[in-house]
Write an enzyme that holds these catalytic residues in place. Sequence first.
Site, PDB file in Angstrom:
ATOM      1  N   LYS A 116      18.421   0.438  -1.424  1.00 34.69           N
ATOM      2  CA  LYS A 116      17.530   1.295  -0.639  1.00 34.69           C
ATOM      3  C   LYS A 116      16.674   0.465   0.321  1.00 34.69           C
ATOM      4  CE  LYS A 116      14.414   5.236  -1.326  1.00 34.69           C
ATOM      5  NZ  LYS A 116      13.741   6.065  -2.357  1.00 34.69           N
ATOM      6  N   GLU A 133      19.614  10.773  -6.588  1.00 34.99           N
ATOM      7  CA  GLU A 133      18.807   9.589  -6.854  1.00 34.99           C
ATOM      8  C   GLU A 133      18.265   9.680  -8.286  1.00 34.99           C
ATOM      9  OE1 GLU A 133      15.212   7.139  -4.625  1.00 34.99           O
ATOM     10  OE2 GLU A 133      15.206   9.320  -4.529  1.00 34.99           O
ATOM     11  N   CYS A 161      17.584   8.888  -0.245  1.00 36.21           N
ATOM     12  CA  CYS A 161      16.345   9.659  -0.169  1.00 36.21           C
ATOM     13  C   CYS A 161      15.499   9.405   1.092  1.00 36.21           C
ATOM     14  CB  CYS A 161      15.530   9.426  -1.438  1.00 36.21           C
ATOM     15  SG  CYS A 161      14.293  10.721  -1.755  1.00 36.21           S
TER      16      CYS A 161
END
Length: 278
Positions: free
Chosen positions: A114, A43, A165
């Site tokens: 995301k 990321e 993440c």
Amino acid sequence: MSSTSIKAGCLQMNSGPDVAENLAFITASLRAEPDLDLLLLPENAVQMPATRDHQYVEPATGGEVQRALSRLAADTGTAIVLGALAVLVEPNPKPFARSLLFDQQGRLCHTYDKLHLFDVDTGDSRQHRYRESETYQAGPLTQAQASPKALTIGDLSVQLGLSICYDLRFPEMYRALVQRGAQILCVPAAFTYETGQAHWATLLRARAIENQVYVLAAAQHGIHANGRQTWGHSMIVDPWGEVIVQQNTGQGLVSATLDLTKIESLKASFPVQQHRRL
């Protein structure tokens, strides 16, 4: 590479504010490992900005980073997953944190925005306060129903499930990807030192075990220009939950050959998915 396996790598980085420097490191790292079929970048691989005001953002239609990674993938014959890039899609006021998949020909063939934004406090001080929603727009919920991407590597079709993440803490997302055929789950991350030390390896191994698939996890490591410290420990986990290879600290590229027949063999002998009742 056999017709049932691929060689995959995860690059651990200590990305700084300079986009060109980070791209140069990515390029040098990949060219030093020329036989990779697939490379996962962490990321914020191309920039960990010193402040929000200096964040690098690209349009969805393309930019410096997207062109550079497209050329790199084509030149090396390696499919590349960029962990997350700030991408602005008009008329939204804030960018998405977007993961981009370039195939071995350098074509941008899949993206993921995301879904879960990191709005948490990991300690008592402001230094440990994180509010991603102040910078980014969350990806649309329709992505949760999306199918994984079928990536052709040589004569082999590989199903990749993309995430970023903080998504790692939401197992239902990965279950949905695996139910739709994902064989490899990609987890690019910049886990904080505190949360990484406590949960990173446990969560990665759990996602592999409960879904019986491979997990690739590329992470940021060290102290960055904004003062944030990330945990590192990039790793590749097999469908039984064993850590095949790991980069604990520092920058570096770790790789392993993934035998995709191991997934179906395990599912046949240990049919957890068929035993689900809820």
